[in-house]
Scaffold this motif. Sequence first.
Motif, PDB file in Angstrom:
ATOM      1  N   TYR A   1       0.812  -1.219   0.000  1.00 21.62           N
ATOM      2  CA  TYR A   1       0.000   0.000   0.000  1.00 21.62           C
ATOM      3  C   TYR A   1       0.845   1.268   0.000  1.00 21.62           C
ATOM      4  O   TYR A   1       0.359   2.339   0.368  1.00 21.62           O
ATOM      5  CB  TYR A   1      -0.941  -0.025   1.214  1.00 21.62           C
ATOM      6  N   ASP A   2       2.086   1.149  -0.423  1.00 19.27           N
ATOM      7  CA  ASP A   2       2.994   2.307  -0.396  1.00 19.27           C
ATOM      8  C   ASP A   2       2.471   3.479  -1.212  1.00 19.27           C
ATOM      9  O   ASP A   2       2.609   4.644  -0.812  1.00 19.27           O
ATOM     10  CB  ASP A   2       4.377   1.907  -0.893  1.00 19.27           C
ATOM     11  N   ALA A   3       1.882   3.216  -2.372  1.00 19.58           N
ATOM     12  CA  ALA A   3       1.418   4.312  -3.228  1.00 19.58           C
ATOM     13  C   ALA A   3       0.318   5.106  -2.530  1.00 19.58           C
ATOM     14  O   ALA A   3       0.321   6.351  -2.541  1.00 19.58           O
ATOM     15  CB  ALA A   3       0.913   3.762  -4.560  1.00 19.58           C
ATOM     16  N   ALA A   4      -0.627   4.411  -1.907  1.00 19.94           N
ATOM     17  CA  ALA A   4      -1.720   5.088  -1.207  1.00 19.94           C
ATOM     18  C   ALA A   4      -1.200   5.840   0.013  1.00 19.94           C
ATOM     19  O   ALA A   4      -1.629   6.967   0.295  1.00 19.94           O
ATOM     20  CB  ALA A   4      -2.782   4.082  -0.794  1.00 19.94           C
ATOM     21  N   VAL A   5      -0.264   5.230   0.751  1.00 14.93           N
ATOM     22  CA  VAL A   5       0.315   5.885   1.920  1.00 14.93           C
ATOM     23  C   VAL A   5       1.098   7.134   1.498  1.00 14.93           C
ATOM     24  O   VAL A   5       1.025   8.189   2.139  1.00 14.93           O
ATOM     25  CB  VAL A   5       1.219   4.901   2.690  1.00 14.93           C
ATOM     26  N   ALA A   6       1.854   7.028   0.391  1.00 16.31           N
ATOM     27  CA  ALA A   6       2.624   8.170  -0.101  1.00 16.31           C
ATOM     28  C   ALA A   6       1.709   9.294  -0.565  1.00 16.31           C
ATOM     29  O   ALA A   6       2.011  10.483  -0.381  1.00 16.31           O
ATOM     30  CB  ALA A   6       3.542   7.728  -1.239  1.00 16.31           C
ATOM     31  N   ALA A   7       0.573   8.942  -1.159  1.00 13.46           N
ATOM     32  CA  ALA A   7      -0.363   9.964  -1.624  1.00 13.46           C
ATOM     33  C   ALA A   7      -0.907  10.786  -0.457  1.00 13.46           C
ATOM     34  O   ALA A   7      -1.224  11.968  -0.620  1.00 13.46           O
ATOM     35  CB  ALA A   7      -1.519   9.311  -2.380  1.00 13.46           C
ATOM     36  N   GLU A   8      -1.004  10.175   0.713  1.00 14.02           N
ATOM     37  CA  GLU A   8      -1.453  10.883   1.917  1.00 14.02           C
ATOM     38  C   GLU A   8      -0.297  11.507   2.678  1.00 14.02           C
ATOM     39  O   GLU A   8      -0.513  12.144   3.707  1.00 14.02           O
ATOM     40  CB  GLU A   8      -2.219   9.930   2.836  1.00 14.02           C
ATOM     41  N   ASP A   9       0.931  11.287   2.202  1.00 18.31           N
ATOM     42  CA  ASP A   9       2.140  11.830   2.856  1.00 18.31           C
ATOM     43  C   ASP A   9       2.257  11.336   4.298  1.00 18.31           C
ATOM     44  O   ASP A   9       2.609  12.086   5.214  1.00 18.31           O
ATOM     45  CB  ASP A   9       2.126  13.361   2.816  1.00 18.31           C
ATOM     46  N   LEU A  10       1.984  10.039   4.511  1.00 12.96           N
ATOM     47  CA  LEU A  10       2.017   9.468   5.859  1.00 12.96           C
ATOM     48  C   LEU A  10       3.336   8.762   6.121  1.00 12.96           C
ATOM     49  O   LEU A  10       3.928   8.169   5.208  1.00 12.96           O
ATOM     50  CB  LEU A  10       0.857   8.479   6.031  1.00 12.96           C
ATOM     51  N   TYR A  11       3.773   8.793   7.370  1.00 14.34           N
ATOM     52  CA  TYR A  11       5.010   8.125   7.771  1.00 14.34           C
ATOM     53  C   TYR A  11       4.760   7.246   8.999  1.00 14.34           C
ATOM     54  O   TYR A  11       4.638   6.036   8.888  1.00 14.34           O
ATOM     55  CB  TYR A  11       6.110   9.155   8.040  1.00 14.34           C
ATOM     56  N   ALA A  12       4.696   7.862  10.186  1.00 16.04           N
ATOM     57  CA  ALA A  12       4.474   7.072  11.406  1.00 16.04           C
ATOM     58  C   ALA A  12       3.055   6.513  11.408  1.00 16.04           C
ATOM     59  O   ALA A  12       2.103   7.195  11.029  1.00 16.04           O
ATOM     60  CB  ALA A  12       4.701   7.945  12.638  1.00 16.04           C
ATOM     61  N   MET A  13       2.923   5.255  11.840  1.00 18.82           N
ATOM     62  CA  MET A  13       1.610   4.625  11.819  1.00 18.82           C
ATOM     63  C   MET A  13       1.493   3.610  12.954  1.00 18.82           C
ATOM     64  O   MET A  13       2.422   2.857  13.222  1.00 18.82           O
ATOM     65  CB  MET A  13       1.371   3.945  10.468  1.00 18.82           C
ATOM     66  N   LEU A  14       0.342   3.626  13.598  1.00 14.85           N
ATOM     67  CA  LEU A  14       0.006   2.702  14.673  1.00 14.85           C
ATOM     68  C   LEU A  14      -1.311   2.012  14.320  1.00 14.85           C
ATOM     69  O   LEU A  14      -2.250   2.662  13.855  1.00 14.85           O
ATOM     70  CB  LEU A  14      -0.155   3.462  15.995  1.00 14.85           C
ATOM     71  N   THR A  15      -1.389   0.705  14.498  1.00 14.55           N
ATOM     72  CA  THR A  15      -2.640  -0.021  14.262  1.00 14.55           C
ATOM     73  C   THR A  15      -2.981  -0.840  15.498  1.00 14.55           C
ATOM     74  O   THR A  15      -2.112  -1.476  16.094  1.00 14.55           O
ATOM     75  CB  THR A  15      -2.539  -0.950  13.046  1.00 14.55           C
ATOM     76  N   VAL A  16      -4.262  -0.807  15.881  1.00 13.78           N
ATOM     77  CA  VAL A  16      -4.734  -1.519  17.086  1.00 13.78           C
ATOM     78  C   VAL A  16      -5.973  -2.323  16.717  1.00 13.78           C
ATOM     79  O   VAL A  16      -6.964  -1.745  16.239  1.00 13.78           O
ATOM     80  CB  VAL A  16      -5.074  -0.538  18.217  1.00 13.78           C
ATOM     81  N   PRO A  17      -5.958  -3.654  16.910  1.00 16.13           N
ATOM     82  CA  PRO A  17      -7.160  -4.443  16.641  1.00 16.13           C
ATOM     83  C   PRO A  17      -8.200  -4.236  17.727  1.00 16.13           C
ATOM     84  O   PRO A  17      -7.865  -4.057  18.901  1.00 16.13           O
ATOM     85  CB  PRO A  17      -6.641  -5.884  16.630  1.00 16.13           C
TER      86      PRO A  17
END
Length: 274
Positions: free
Chosen positions: A117-133
Amino acid sequence: MTGPEAADTLTAARTDDPELAVRAAELVRDAVLGDLARRVVAECGADVGLVGVPEPLPGSRPGSEGMVLRHWAGTRADLLHDVPVPAGLGLGGRALAERAPTWVPDYRAATTISHHYDAAVAAEDLYAMLTVPLMDGGTVHGVVYASLRTVVPFGDVRIRAVGKLAAAATRALAGAAAWSREEPRPERPRSERPRSEVSRSQVPRPTAPVPPLTRREHEVLRWAATGRTNPEIAAQLGLTCNTVTGYLKSAMHKLGVRNRTELALTAKESGLVS
């Protein structure tokens, strides 16, 4: 309406109709998860909040896990909207597969995740990310993402804040799911029912005609039924928040409902929204 308010409304609106209960629980789920995405941004300092909802993915093997990103806040583009995420792919897919929070200070440079999903993440200019189920025992109700547009390690304070919101949302979702699975209350024998109740049950209740809504009332209603807030609806339609509130109140009055959950449910039942 916030997620907790939606859950409280569901608890108050007890029904003996199993199908109605399931549909009401679905509305509450959407309200809770949409509220969660917005609160991650508003209360946890994230630039973008996303929530993935477990769903069968097209073309996936029977029994395989996956989710779709159905709720978002703070996005600038739409490349992360309605994205299917199989378990194990990307950071969110990893959290879904491992049943545990995961985070990276720089998504694009991370070596511990796949990069589908790098292209979508780059389009949003995102770097740090946390995910919690969103875990309730062995059941996953979703995965919440908190993303930043800077490279920064996630500290304990922010991780706890997102985890606290996730836990509150999970409790509301688990309650809605349990409520929709409850058996209807057994009907009392006719001999034990009040005469007025027996007589009412013998006469089919007519379906009241739906009062006509104006074009703007219908547009605002359609967006409200998706869980959007008044400011989001106002931005979408080019209106002020006060104007949106006025249209919603007018639609509620015409449909004879008291809150946004009842409004959305009645609108769907009457065919005003799909």
